[in-house]
Design a protein around this motif. Structure first.
Motif, PDB file in Angstrom:
ATOM      1  N   THR A  79       0.805  -1.222   0.000  1.00 56.40           N
ATOM      2  CA  THR A  79       0.000   0.000   0.000  1.00 56.40           C
ATOM      3  C   THR A  79       0.839   1.274   0.000  1.00 56.40           C
ATOM      4  OG1 THR A  79      -0.156  -0.158   2.414  1.00 56.40           O
ATOM      5  CG2 THR A  79      -2.005  -1.054   1.121  1.00 56.40           C
ATOM      6  N   TYR A  80       2.151   1.177  -0.245  1.00 53.00           N
ATOM      7  CA  TYR A  80       3.045   2.348  -0.286  1.00 53.00           C
ATOM      8  C   TYR A  80       3.227   2.941   1.106  1.00 53.00           C
ATOM      9  CZ  TYR A  80       5.284   6.614  -2.101  1.00 53.00           C
ATOM     10  OH  TYR A  80       6.164   7.643  -2.372  1.00 53.00           O
ATOM     11  N   LEU A  81       2.129   3.325   1.780  1.00 55.41           N
ATOM     12  CA  LEU A  81       2.159   3.782   3.164  1.00 55.41           C
ATOM     13  C   LEU A  81       1.952   2.606   4.106  1.00 55.41           C
ATOM     14  CD1 LEU A  81      -0.194   6.896   2.964  1.00 55.41           C
ATOM     15  CD2 LEU A  81       2.299   6.934   3.003  1.00 55.41           C
ATOM     16  N   GLY A  82       2.255   2.826   5.381  1.00 51.62           N
ATOM     17  CA  GLY A  82       1.902   1.842   6.383  1.00 51.62           C
ATOM     18  C   GLY A  82       0.401   1.774   6.569  1.00 51.62           C
ATOM     19  N   SER A  83      -0.075   0.685   7.175  1.00 49.55           N
ATOM     20  CA  SER A  83      -1.511   0.450   7.290  1.00 49.55           C
ATOM     21  C   SER A  83      -2.214   1.579   8.039  1.00 49.55           C
ATOM     22  CB  SER A  83      -1.756  -0.883   7.997  1.00 49.55           C
ATOM     23  OG  SER A  83      -3.132  -1.121   8.146  1.00 49.55           O
ATOM     24  N   GLY A  84      -1.622   2.031   9.141  1.00 49.04           N
ATOM     25  CA  GLY A  84      -2.244   3.103   9.909  1.00 49.04           C
ATOM     26  C   GLY A  84      -2.340   4.395   9.117  1.00 49.04           C
ATOM     27  N   LYS A  85      -1.307   4.689   8.362  1.00 45.59           N
ATOM     28  CA  LYS A  85      -1.308   5.911   7.563  1.00 45.59           C
ATOM     29  C   LYS A  85      -2.335   5.847   6.433  1.00 45.59           C
ATOM     30  CE  LYS A  85       1.551   9.080   9.052  1.00 45.59           C
ATOM     31  NZ  LYS A  85       1.122  10.476   9.305  1.00 45.59           N
ATOM     32  N   VAL A  86      -2.562   4.652   5.904  1.00 46.70           N
ATOM     33  CA  VAL A  86      -3.573   4.511   4.855  1.00 46.70           C
ATOM     34  C   VAL A  86      -4.948   4.875   5.404  1.00 46.70           C
ATOM     35  CG1 VAL A  86      -4.735   2.896   3.319  1.00 46.70           C
ATOM     36  CG2 VAL A  86      -2.260   2.793   3.568  1.00 46.70           C
ATOM     37  N   THR A  87      -5.239   4.417   6.627  1.00 44.00           N
ATOM     38  CA  THR A  87      -6.503   4.778   7.260  1.00 44.00           C
ATOM     39  C   THR A  87      -6.589   6.285   7.461  1.00 44.00           C
ATOM     40  OG1 THR A  87      -6.573   2.648   8.401  1.00 44.00           O
ATOM     41  CG2 THR A  87      -7.951   4.421   9.288  1.00 44.00           C
ATOM     42  N   GLY A 105       6.177   9.327  -6.073  1.00 48.74           N
ATOM     43  CA  GLY A 105       7.015   8.158  -6.291  1.00 48.74           C
ATOM     44  C   GLY A 105       6.324   7.250  -7.284  1.00 48.74           C
ATOM     45  N   ASP A 106       6.986   6.178  -7.663  1.00 54.98           N
ATOM     46  CA  ASP A 106       6.393   5.220  -8.589  1.00 54.98           C
ATOM     47  C   ASP A 106       5.611   4.173  -7.813  1.00 54.98           C
ATOM     48  OD1 ASP A 106       7.394   6.409 -10.877  1.00 54.98           O
ATOM     49  OD2 ASP A 106       9.286   5.309 -10.780  1.00 54.98           O
ATOM     50  N   LEU A 107       4.408   3.911  -8.253  1.00 58.03           N
ATOM     51  CA  LEU A 107       3.552   2.914  -7.625  1.00 58.03           C
ATOM     52  C   LEU A 107       3.397   1.712  -8.544  1.00 58.03           C
ATOM     53  CD1 LEU A 107       0.629   5.146  -6.253  1.00 58.03           C
ATOM     54  CD2 LEU A 107       2.682   4.395  -5.048  1.00 58.03           C
ATOM     55  N   SER A 108       3.390   0.541  -7.956  1.00 60.07           N
ATOM     56  CA  SER A 108       3.096  -0.667  -8.728  1.00 60.07           C
ATOM     57  C   SER A 108       1.589  -0.745  -8.950  1.00 60.07           C
ATOM     58  CB  SER A 108       3.577  -1.903  -7.970  1.00 60.07           C
ATOM     59  OG  SER A 108       2.768  -2.112  -6.815  1.00 60.07           O
ATOM     60  N   PRO A 109       1.151  -1.514  -9.960  1.00 59.13           N
ATOM     61  CA  PRO A 109      -0.296  -1.672 -10.153  1.00 59.13           C
ATOM     62  C   PRO A 109      -1.007  -2.186  -8.910  1.00 59.13           C
ATOM     63  CG  PRO A 109       0.900  -2.477 -12.073  1.00 59.13           C
ATOM     64  CD  PRO A 109       1.922  -2.170 -11.030  1.00 59.13           C
ATOM     65  N   GLY A 110      -0.352  -3.087  -8.166  1.00 60.85           N
ATOM     66  CA  GLY A 110      -0.958  -3.602  -6.944  1.00 60.85           C
ATOM     67  C   GLY A 110      -1.111  -2.529  -5.882  1.00 60.85           C
ATOM     68  N   GLN A 111      -0.109  -1.672  -5.728  1.00 59.31           N
ATOM     69  CA  GLN A 111      -0.210  -0.581  -4.761  1.00 59.31           C
ATOM     70  C   GLN A 111      -1.335   0.379  -5.126  1.00 59.31           C
ATOM     71  OE1 GLN A 111       3.887   0.717  -5.096  1.00 59.31           O
ATOM     72  NE2 GLN A 111       4.386  -0.049  -3.053  1.00 59.31           N
ATOM     73  N   VAL A 112      -1.458   0.694  -6.421  1.00 56.00           N
ATOM     74  CA  VAL A 112      -2.541   1.575  -6.865  1.00 56.00           C
ATOM     75  C   VAL A 112      -3.891   0.958  -6.538  1.00 56.00           C
ATOM     76  CG1 VAL A 112      -3.670   2.562  -8.892  1.00 56.00           C
ATOM     77  CG2 VAL A 112      -1.183   2.674  -8.683  1.00 56.00           C
ATOM     78  N   ARG A 113      -4.059  -0.307  -6.870  1.00 57.83           N
ATOM     79  CA  ARG A 113      -5.341  -0.979  -6.645  1.00 57.83           C
ATOM     80  C   ARG A 113      -5.675  -1.027  -5.157  1.00 57.83           C
ATOM     81  NH1 ARG A 113      -4.246  -4.801  -9.546  1.00 57.83           N
ATOM     82  NH2 ARG A 113      -3.352  -6.248  -8.028  1.00 57.83           N
ATOM     83  N   ASN A 114      -4.700  -1.380  -4.320  1.00 52.88           N
ATOM     84  CA  ASN A 114      -4.960  -1.481  -2.884  1.00 52.88           C
ATOM     85  C   ASN A 114      -5.270  -0.121  -2.270  1.00 52.88           C
ATOM     86  OD1 ASN A 114      -4.509  -4.254  -2.951  1.00 52.88           O
ATOM     87  ND2 ASN A 114      -2.326  -4.051  -2.463  1.00 52.88           N
ATOM     88  N   LEU A 115      -4.550   0.905  -2.685  1.00 55.20           N
ATOM     89  CA  LEU A 115      -4.810   2.236  -2.152  1.00 55.20           C
ATOM     90  C   LEU A 115      -6.198   2.730  -2.577  1.00 55.20           C
ATOM     91  CD1 LEU A 115      -1.402   4.150  -2.499  1.00 55.20           C
ATOM     92  CD2 LEU A 115      -2.678   3.707  -0.393  1.00 55.20           C
ATOM     93  N   GLU A 116      -6.541   2.516  -3.836  1.00 60.26           N
ATOM     94  CA  GLU A 116      -7.863   2.962  -4.301  1.00 60.26           C
ATOM     95  C   GLU A 116      -8.976   2.264  -3.527  1.00 60.26           C
ATOM     96  OE1 GLU A 116      -6.956   4.337  -8.917  1.00 60.26           O
ATOM     97  OE2 GLU A 116      -7.832   2.355  -8.540  1.00 60.26           O
ATOM     98  N   ASP A 117      -8.789   0.966  -3.247  1.00 56.36           N
ATOM     99  CA  ASP A 117      -9.808   0.239  -2.494  1.00 56.36           C
ATOM    100  C   ASP A 117      -9.940   0.784  -1.071  1.00 56.36           C
ATOM    101  OD1 ASP A 117     -10.281  -1.364  -4.657  1.00 56.36           O
ATOM    102  OD2 ASP A 117      -9.053  -3.045  -3.954  1.00 56.36           O
ATOM    103  N   ARG A 118      -8.814   1.217  -0.488  1.00 54.95           N
ATOM    104  CA  ARG A 118      -8.818   1.654   0.905  1.00 54.95           C
ATOM    105  C   ARG A 118      -9.269   3.103   1.078  1.00 54.95           C
ATOM    106  NH1 ARG A 118      -5.215  -1.060   4.358  1.00 54.95           N
ATOM    107  NH2 ARG A 118      -5.838   0.508   5.909  1.00 54.95           N
ATOM    108  N   VAL A 119      -8.906   3.984   0.141  1.00 54.96           N
ATOM    109  CA  VAL A 119      -9.178   5.414   0.355  1.00 54.96           C
ATOM    110  C   VAL A 119     -10.382   5.910  -0.438  1.00 54.96           C
ATOM    111  CG1 VAL A 119      -6.732   5.817   0.805  1.00 54.96           C
ATOM    112  CG2 VAL A 119      -7.650   6.278  -1.479  1.00 54.96           C
TER     113      VAL A 119
END
Length: 391
Positions: A79-87, A105-119
């Motif tokens: 998720t690029y950030l730590g779990s608490g920071k994502v929240t 920074g550069d994000l992997s497709p997985g990081q983009v997908r996980n961040l979008e789902d969380r935020v």
């Protein structure tokens, strides 16, 4: 013009605002910036990297409404950030009614997908933002082809299905008797899109190669006529176009904006002794310039590689001017021009703080202080160019 797909629906607006975090029609998309910094400090840095990211976003027509920086040594692989920071980021996005998150920074497709789902917002990285800025500034057919090539090279490995309509696995037993594990409609569509992108990339590369061959023929004619060449290079918005105008009397468009110049402009100039030379204004560089752009703009950057002298323009008023010099030299090394004769011009001395300018002159004693805006130091720069070409 290429580029709209990079920021996707966050740029389109919904006409209502609120609900999904996207800006109403006619208003710029609202974005939160995201960055990491080393835990051992960064307080002594003269400039905040997110300041440049905000300028890029502003150039792209995005309204920055918040920032978040986490101190950690390396990005979280999921998720690029730590779990608490994502929240915490999700709360900031909701609070600011933002529809876009931009990571420095550069994000992997997985990081983009996980961040979008969380935020619950569209997520793009620094490379996507820079590509979108380039797309909006491309004017000529050559520039548009190079930008589109860079975009497609970025997009190809990031194709993914969206929802059940593009499910990549055909579940259950189909009418033809095939079981779980066969290609579903989503995977077939993804493969079709990939083939389309590859065909388009091949076509664009052919166009760029033709442009490179044409430029090479022009340079060969100059060599036959023994006309030396000087390539203006430097960080974006350092004042290269303004300096070109001052040295040649040209009227090239000058804007206080990042990446205002994408297409190379060649003008003739003369040394104080009357010796002619060509002066070429080229695309500006930036910290972490995407490799896709370096590859796609190979035909343009050849003007720098083939030049007899690199005139490296530095914004002396920038708080991170030395870091900018390092970034530009890194790109010059990457394209094979690092060993070229280089002349530094410290531009914007009319607005640079005296202390910063003194530090730059100490760090680069051979640099020439100038102001393209007022003309200060221009004759000294002409003489320095003449001496460099004589060598």
């Amino acid at each position: 013009m290429p580029g709209a797909w990079l920021l996707g629906t966050a740029r389109k607006g919904t006409g209502s605002g609120g609900g999904d975090g996207r800006a109403p029609d006619g208003e710029p998309p609202r974005a939160v910036l995201l960055g990491l910094r080393a835990q051992d400090g960064g307080d002594g840095d003269p400039a905040d990297p997110l300041d440049e990211l905000e300028r890029l976003a502003d150039t792209d027509g995005v309204a920055v409404v918040g920032r978040m920086v986490q101190a950690r040594e390396r990005p979280d692989p999921a998720t690029y950030l730590g779990s608490g920071k994502v929240t915490e980021l999700a709360g900031l996005v909701a609070e600011k009614d933002a529809g876009l998150v931009i990571a420095d920074g550069d994000l992997s497709p997985g990081q983009v997908r996980n961040l979008e789902d969380r935020v619950g917002a569209r997520v793009v990285d620094r490379t996507a933002l820079i590509l979108d800025v380039f797309a909006q500034h491309a004017r000529s057919s050559e520039g548009r082809a190079q930008v589109e090539l860079a975009q497609l090279a970025y997009q190809l490995p990031r194709l993914r299905g969206q929802g059940t309509e593009l499910s990549r696995i055909g579940g259950g037993r189909t009418a033809g008797g095939a079981g779980t594990g066969v290609r579903g409609p989503g995977e077939q569509r993804l493969e079709s899109e990939r083939r389309h992108l590859r065909r388009r990339i091949t076509l664009l590369r052919r166009q760029v190669q033709q442009t490179a061959a044409r430029r090479q023929r022009t340079r060969s004619r100059r060599r036959v006529n023994r006309v030396p060449s000087v390539a203006l290079t430097g960080y974006t918005n350092a004042g290269k176009s303004a300096l070109l105008n001052r040295l040649t009397g040209a009227d090239v468009l000058v804007q206080d904006a990042l990446f205002a110049t994408l297409d190379p402009t060649v003008r003739q100039a003369r040394t104080p002794e009357g010796r002619p030379y060509t002066l070429t204004d080229t695309v500006g560089f930036v910290r972490h310039l995407p490799h896709q752009l370096v590859d796609a703009f190979g035909a343009t950057l050849e003007e720098v590689v083939e030049a007899d002298l690199v005139l490296h323009v530095v914004d002396a008023s920038a708080p991170d001017a030395m870091a900018q010099v390092t970034a530009v030299r890194g790109v010059l090394y990457e394209i094979g021009a690092r060993e070229h004769p280089e002349l530094l011009a410290l531009n914007k001395v009319d607005v640079a703080p005296a202390g910063w300018l003194a530090g730059l002159r100490t760090a680069y004693p051979d640099a020439v202080p100038v102001s393209a805006a007022t003309g200060e130091g221009i004759e000294d720069l002409r003489a320095a160019i003449a001496r460099a070409l004589a060598r």
